[in-house]
Design a protein around this motif. Structure first.
Motif, PDB file in Angstrom:
ATOM      1  N   GLN A   1     -16.816 193.252   3.020  1.00  0.00           N
ATOM      2  CA  GLN A   1     -16.791 193.071   4.472  1.00  0.00           C
ATOM      3  C   GLN A   1     -15.953 191.840   4.849  1.00  0.00           C
ATOM      4  N   THR A   2     -16.079 190.775   4.092  1.00  0.00           N
ATOM      5  CA  THR A   2     -15.287 189.559   4.345  1.00  0.00           C
ATOM      6  C   THR A   2     -13.799 189.860   4.238  1.00  0.00           C
ATOM      7  N   LEU A   3     -13.420 190.606   3.210  1.00  0.00           N
ATOM      8  CA  LEU A   3     -12.002 190.980   3.058  1.00  0.00           C
ATOM      9  C   LEU A   3     -11.538 191.808   4.251  1.00  0.00           C
ATOM     10  N   LYS A   4     -12.344 192.771   4.670  1.00  0.00           N
ATOM     11  CA  LYS A   4     -11.978 193.624   5.814  1.00  0.00           C
ATOM     12  C   LYS A   4     -11.817 192.803   7.087  1.00  0.00           C
ATOM     13  N   GLU A   5     -12.745 191.857   7.319  1.00  0.00           N
ATOM     14  CA  GLU A   5     -12.688 191.021   8.518  1.00  0.00           C
ATOM     15  C   GLU A   5     -11.423 190.160   8.558  1.00  0.00           C
ATOM     16  N   LYS A   6     -10.927 189.798   7.390  1.00  0.00           N
ATOM     17  CA  LYS A   6      -9.716 188.966   7.298  1.00  0.00           C
ATOM     18  C   LYS A   6      -8.450 189.811   7.167  1.00  0.00           C
ATOM     19  N   ASN A   7      -8.606 191.135   7.295  1.00  0.00           N
ATOM     20  CA  ASN A   7      -7.489 192.079   7.153  1.00  0.00           C
ATOM     21  C   ASN A   7      -6.771 191.937   5.805  1.00  0.00           C
TER      22      ASN A   7
ATOM     23  N   GLU B   1     -10.943 180.499  -1.481  1.00  0.00           N
ATOM     24  CA  GLU B   1     -10.652 180.168  -0.074  1.00  0.00           C
ATOM     25  C   GLU B   1     -11.606 180.881   0.879  1.00  0.00           C
ATOM     26  N   LEU B   2     -11.976 182.107   0.540  1.00  0.00           N
ATOM     27  CA  LEU B   2     -12.867 182.901   1.389  1.00  0.00           C
ATOM     28  C   LEU B   2     -14.346 182.578   1.171  1.00  0.00           C
ATOM     29  N   GLY B   3     -14.637 181.741   0.179  1.00  0.00           N
ATOM     30  CA  GLY B   3     -16.021 181.368  -0.097  1.00  0.00           C
ATOM     31  C   GLY B   3     -16.800 182.399  -0.888  1.00  0.00           C
ATOM     32  N   LEU B   4     -16.099 183.313  -1.549  1.00  0.00           N
ATOM     33  CA  LEU B   4     -16.765 184.331  -2.367  1.00  0.00           C
ATOM     34  C   LEU B   4     -17.054 183.822  -3.776  1.00  0.00           C
ATOM     35  N   VAL B   5     -16.205 182.910  -4.227  1.00  0.00           N
ATOM     36  CA  VAL B   5     -16.264 182.385  -5.589  1.00  0.00           C
ATOM     37  C   VAL B   5     -16.210 180.866  -5.504  1.00  0.00           C
ATOM     38  N   LYS B   6     -16.903 180.209  -6.418  1.00  0.00           N
ATOM     39  CA  LYS B   6     -16.890 178.749  -6.466  1.00  0.00           C
ATOM     40  C   LYS B   6     -16.161 178.301  -7.723  1.00  0.00           C
ATOM     41  N   GLU B   7     -15.276 177.319  -7.557  1.00  0.00           N
ATOM     42  CA  GLU B   7     -14.571 176.726  -8.695  1.00  0.00           C
ATOM     43  C   GLU B   7     -15.361 175.534  -9.202  1.00  0.00           C
ATOM     44  N   ILE B   8     -15.545 175.481 -10.517  1.00  0.00           N
ATOM     45  CA  ILE B   8     -16.204 174.354 -11.161  1.00  0.00           C
ATOM     46  C   ILE B   8     -15.145 173.676 -12.012  1.00  0.00           C
ATOM     47  N   GLN B   9     -14.798 172.446 -11.686  1.00  0.00           N
ATOM     48  CA  GLN B   9     -13.709 171.757 -12.365  1.00  0.00           C
ATOM     49  C   GLN B   9     -14.236 170.880 -13.491  1.00  0.00           C
ATOM     50  N   PHE B  10     -13.494 170.900 -14.583  1.00  0.00           N
ATOM     51  CA  PHE B  10     -13.765 170.050 -15.733  1.00  0.00           C
ATOM     52  C   PHE B  10     -12.512 169.239 -16.000  1.00  0.00           C
ATOM     53  N   GLY B  11     -12.314 168.188 -15.243  1.00  0.00           N
ATOM     54  CA  GLY B  11     -11.093 167.408 -15.371  1.00  0.00           C
ATOM     55  C   GLY B  11      -9.914 168.191 -14.821  1.00  0.00           C
ATOM     56  N   GLU B  12      -8.712 167.817 -15.240  1.00  0.00           N
ATOM     57  CA  GLU B  12      -7.506 168.469 -14.743  1.00  0.00           C
ATOM     58  C   GLU B  12      -7.153 169.735 -15.503  1.00  0.00           C
ATOM     59  N   ALA B  13      -7.674 169.864 -16.707  1.00  0.00           N
ATOM     60  CA  ALA B  13      -7.196 170.918 -17.592  1.00  0.00           C
ATOM     61  C   ALA B  13      -7.971 172.233 -17.506  1.00  0.00           C
ATOM     62  N   LEU B  14      -9.201 172.218 -16.994  1.00  0.00           N
ATOM     63  CA  LEU B  14     -10.004 173.431 -17.072  1.00  0.00           C
ATOM     64  C   LEU B  14     -10.852 173.619 -15.825  1.00  0.00           C
ATOM     65  N   SER B  15     -10.851 174.834 -15.345  1.00  0.00           N
ATOM     66  CA  SER B  15     -11.752 175.243 -14.274  1.00  0.00           C
ATOM     67  C   SER B  15     -12.443 176.527 -14.694  1.00  0.00           C
ATOM     68  N   LYS B  16     -13.693 176.652 -14.285  1.00  0.00           N
ATOM     69  CA  LYS B  16     -14.425 177.899 -14.445  1.00  0.00           C
ATOM     70  C   LYS B  16     -14.818 178.357 -13.054  1.00  0.00           C
TER      71      LYS B  16
END
Length: 140
Positions: free
Chosen positions: A9-15, A66-81
């Motif tokens: 629904q979020t994707l549809k609302e943002k076209n 950006e849409l708030g569907l997923v959260k980035e967890i940063q581990f320094g500059e080299a790795l994100s989950k």
């Protein structure tokens, strides 16, 4: 917790088109309590969609963040989950193998409120991670 239907629904609302790659990424991310690297998501998606590129995965993960569907967890500059958006929580990370476990403890929200009151910042979010050794690594 965010449902697949809410994400669509979020994707549809943002076209934003719900491409097969986006739909499959949403399915992968929304299942379980896993914390994914882009490379892990790419490998899994590539099994069912061999023509997908890692750039497509990066672009879609960035879009989902950006849409708030997923959260980035940063581990320094080299790795994100990345993890599917769910209620606020914290993480315990094994310093040996990198396993990550979610921890819910509502009283820690008070730290954010306190920090806002003493700093006069308008705090929008915070991130707290604990590090230690998981039971599997302890036994080795």
């Amino acid at each position: 917790m965010l449902s697949i239907e809410n994400a669509v629904q979020t994707l549809k609302e943002k076209n934003i088109r719900l491409t097969p790659q986006r739909h499959e990424l949403i399915n992968i991310l929304s299942k379980g309590n896993k914390h994914w690297t882009v490379e892990e998501l790419y490998q899994l998606l590539n099994e069912s969609m061999p023509s997908v590129s890692i750039t497509t995965v990066y672009n879609n993960i960035n879009l989902f963040c950006e849409l708030g569907l997923v959260k980035e967890i940063q581990f320094g500059e080299a790795l994100s989950k990345y993890e599917w958006k769910k209620e606020d929580h914290y993480h315990i990370v094994c310093s040996e193998c990198g396993e990550m476990v979610d921890v819910w403890y509502p009283a820690l929200k008070e730290v954010e409120v306190f920090a806002q009151s003493i700093s006069k910042f308008d705090i929008s979010s915070h991130n707290l991670q604990f590090y230690g050794t998981c039971s599997n690594c302890e036994q080795k």
